[in-house]
Design a protein around this motif. Structure first.
Motif, PDB file in Angstrom:
ATOM      1  N   PHE A   1       2.900  12.817   1.740  1.00 39.09           N
ATOM      2  CA  PHE A   1       2.318  11.672   1.060  1.00 39.09           C
ATOM      3  C   PHE A   1       1.970  12.025  -0.385  1.00 39.09           C
ATOM      4  CE2 PHE A   1       1.391  11.222   5.577  1.00 39.09           C
ATOM      5  CZ  PHE A   1       1.835   9.934   5.814  1.00 39.09           C
ATOM      6  N   ILE A   2       2.340  11.117  -1.291  1.00 39.79           N
ATOM      7  CA  ILE A   2       2.055  11.306  -2.711  1.00 39.79           C
ATOM      8  C   ILE A   2       1.330  10.053  -3.197  1.00 39.79           C
ATOM      9  CG2 ILE A   2       3.035  11.756  -4.994  1.00 39.79           C
ATOM     10  CD1 ILE A   2       5.618  12.700  -3.444  1.00 39.79           C
ATOM     11  N   ASP A   3       0.085  10.216  -3.637  1.00 44.41           N
ATOM     12  CA  ASP A   3      -0.665   9.073  -4.135  1.00 44.41           C
ATOM     13  C   ASP A   3      -0.247   8.779  -5.569  1.00 44.41           C
ATOM     14  OD1 ASP A   3      -2.153   8.482  -1.811  1.00 44.41           O
ATOM     15  OD2 ASP A   3      -3.427  10.218  -2.207  1.00 44.41           O
ATOM     16  N   MET A   4       0.205   7.537  -5.793  1.00 44.64           N
ATOM     17  CA  MET A   4       0.746   7.121  -7.089  1.00 44.64           C
ATOM     18  C   MET A   4      -0.062   5.926  -7.586  1.00 44.64           C
ATOM     19  SD  MET A   4       3.392   9.213  -7.374  1.00 44.64           S
ATOM     20  CE  MET A   4       4.473   8.509  -8.603  1.00 44.64           C
TER      21      MET A   4
ATOM     22  N   LEU B   1       3.483   6.968  -1.993  1.00 48.89           N
ATOM     23  CA  LEU B   1       4.849   7.231  -1.559  1.00 48.89           C
ATOM     24  C   LEU B   1       4.784   8.088  -0.308  1.00 48.89           C
ATOM     25  CD1 LEU B   1       6.816   8.128  -4.820  1.00 48.89           C
ATOM     26  CD2 LEU B   1       6.821   5.974  -3.553  1.00 48.89           C
ATOM     27  N   GLU B   2       5.587   7.714   0.687  1.00 49.33           N
ATOM     28  CA  GLU B   2       5.684   8.494   1.918  1.00 49.33           C
ATOM     29  C   GLU B   2       7.111   9.005   2.023  1.00 49.33           C
ATOM     30  OE1 GLU B   2       4.786   7.967   6.682  1.00 49.33           O
ATOM     31  OE2 GLU B   2       5.589   6.252   5.582  1.00 49.33           O
ATOM     32  N   LEU B   3       7.271  10.315   1.999  1.00 52.84           N
ATOM     33  CA  LEU B   3       8.581  10.923   2.242  1.00 52.84           C
ATOM     34  C   LEU B   3       8.687  11.206   3.736  1.00 52.84           C
ATOM     35  CD1 LEU B   3       8.676  13.455  -0.735  1.00 52.84           C
ATOM     36  CD2 LEU B   3       9.475  11.074  -0.684  1.00 52.84           C
ATOM     37  N   ILE B   4       9.838  10.887   4.318  1.00 51.55           N
ATOM     38  CA  ILE B   4      10.026  10.970   5.769  1.00 51.55           C
ATOM     39  C   ILE B   4      11.313  11.726   6.072  1.00 51.55           C
ATOM     40  CG2 ILE B   4      10.228   9.647   7.918  1.00 51.55           C
ATOM     41  CD1 ILE B   4       9.223   7.187   6.167  1.00 51.55           C
TER      42      ILE B   4
ATOM     43  N   ALA C   1       4.849  -1.018   3.025  1.00 53.35           N
ATOM     44  CA  ALA C   1       3.785  -1.102   4.032  1.00 53.35           C
ATOM     45  C   ALA C   1       2.599  -1.914   3.529  1.00 53.35           C
ATOM     46  CB  ALA C   1       3.311   0.294   4.419  1.00 53.35           C
ATOM     47  N   PHE C   2       1.970  -2.599   4.492  1.00 51.21           N
ATOM     48  CA  PHE C   2       0.810  -3.441   4.233  1.00 51.21           C
ATOM     49  C   PHE C   2      -0.260  -3.145   5.271  1.00 51.21           C
ATOM     50  CE2 PHE C   2       4.626  -5.488   2.806  1.00 51.21           C
ATOM     51  CZ  PHE C   2       4.299  -6.016   1.564  1.00 51.21           C
TER      52      PHE C   2
ATOM     53  N   THR D   1       0.816  -1.209   0.000  1.00 49.55           N
ATOM     54  CA  THR D   1       0.000   0.000   0.000  1.00 49.55           C
ATOM     55  C   THR D   1       0.854   1.265   0.000  1.00 49.55           C
ATOM     56  OG1 THR D   1      -1.885   1.071   1.066  1.00 49.55           O
ATOM     57  CG2 THR D   1      -0.235   0.143   2.523  1.00 49.55           C
ATOM     58  N   GLN D   2       2.130   1.124   0.414  1.00 54.50           N
ATOM     59  CA  GLN D   2       2.978   2.312   0.573  1.00 54.50           C
ATOM     60  C   GLN D   2       4.447   1.930   0.491  1.00 54.50           C
ATOM     61  OE1 GLN D   2       3.923   4.024   4.599  1.00 54.50           O
ATOM     62  NE2 GLN D   2       2.305   5.438   3.991  1.00 54.50           N
ATOM     63  N   ILE D   3       5.236   2.848  -0.066  1.00 57.16           N
ATOM     64  CA  ILE D   3       6.695   2.756  -0.019  1.00 57.16           C
ATOM     65  C   ILE D   3       7.183   3.998   0.711  1.00 57.16           C
ATOM     66  CG2 ILE D   3       8.832   2.734  -1.361  1.00 57.16           C
ATOM     67  CD1 ILE D   3       7.227   1.365  -3.618  1.00 57.16           C
ATOM     68  N   GLY D   4       7.976   3.788   1.757  1.00 57.02           N
ATOM     69  CA  GLY D   4       8.503   4.898   2.549  1.00 57.02           C
ATOM     70  C   GLY D   4       9.928   5.210   2.138  1.00 57.02           C
ATOM     71  N   ILE D   5      10.221   6.512   1.965  1.00 58.55           N
ATOM     72  CA  ILE D   5      11.527   6.973   1.504  1.00 58.55           C
ATOM     73  C   ILE D   5      12.056   8.016   2.482  1.00 58.55           C
ATOM     74  CG2 ILE D   5      12.763   8.111  -0.382  1.00 58.55           C
ATOM     75  CD1 ILE D   5      10.517   7.055  -2.251  1.00 58.55           C
ATOM     76  N   LEU D   6      13.263   7.782   2.998  1.00 58.06           N
ATOM     77  CA  LEU D   6      13.880   8.720   3.933  1.00 58.06           C
ATOM     78  C   LEU D   6      14.609   9.825   3.183  1.00 58.06           C
ATOM     79  CD1 LEU D   6      15.266   6.149   6.482  1.00 58.06           C
ATOM     80  CD2 LEU D   6      13.571   7.911   6.977  1.00 58.06           C
ATOM     81  N   VAL D   7      14.454  11.042   3.688  1.00 56.50           N
ATOM     82  CA  VAL D   7      15.076  12.206   3.052  1.00 56.50           C
ATOM     83  C   VAL D   7      15.651  13.146   4.119  1.00 56.50           C
ATOM     84  CG1 VAL D   7      13.483  12.067   1.090  1.00 56.50           C
ATOM     85  CG2 VAL D   7      12.951  13.590   3.004  1.00 56.50           C
ATOM     86  N   HIS D   8      16.636  13.954   3.704  1.00 56.02           N
ATOM     87  CA  HIS D   8      17.187  14.975   4.595  1.00 56.02           C
ATOM     88  C   HIS D   8      16.374  16.267   4.544  1.00 56.02           C
ATOM     89  CE1 HIS D   8      20.746  12.787   5.801  1.00 56.02           C
ATOM     90  NE2 HIS D   8      21.105  12.590   4.552  1.00 56.02           N
TER      91      HIS D   8
END
Length: 149
Positions: free
Chosen positions: A64-67, A72-75, A99-100, A11-18
């Motif tokens: 959050f970006i719905d694709m 996509l979750e930017l963190i 994520a599930f 349901t989601q892919i989380g991506i870490l960012v600075h």
């Protein structure tokens, strides 16, 4: 199809960012979409965040970006100990979790821990709860469980 989670739909892919503002703008420009607004996770009293079995005041900015079928979750994590902060410090920016959506959070965590997949972090959010399971040795990415009320 049951597997360990009872659900195999990401349901989601989380991506870490600075820098969440910079990366949010890059996604907006790349895909021709509105720039998502970043929000701050709840404070410790609401979120009840636990990292490696201990309470943590850790917070993060999320966008959050719905694709299509997934999000996509930017963190952008704060400085406090968390799965986000540690992973970003150790591995740099990039993918953190898949994520599930599940049902029965406590039971799923116990089942996974019994199979050798330890709980790394958990917390509450408005409308539900999450848990990060350490599946990195086997799956090369964390699995996040999401349970919505």
């Amino acid at each position: 199809m049951a597997g360990l989670l009872g659900n195999n739909v990401i349901t989601q892919i989380g991506i870490l960012v600075h820098d969440i503002d910079k990366v949010s703008q890059a996604y907006a420009d790349f895909f021709g979409i509105p720039k998502p607004e970043a929000m701050l996770t709840d404070a410790a009293d609401t979120a009840q965040t636990e990292f490696m079995g201990a309470p943590s005041p850790a917070r993060a900015k999320l966008a959050f970006i719905d694709m299509g079928s997934l999000q996509l979750e930017l963190i952008e994590p704060d400085e406090h100990p968390s799965t986000w902060r540690n992973y970003l410090d150790e591995h740099g920016e990039g993918p953190h979790h898949i994520a599930f959506v599940i049902e029965g959070m406590k039971e799923k965590i116990m089942l996974l821990e019994g199979k050798g997949f330890p709980l790394q972090q958990k917390g509450e959010y408005t409308g539900g709860r999450y848990a990060y399971i350490d599946t990195i040795p086997q799956l090369k990415v964390l699995v996040e469980l999401l349970e919505n009320d």
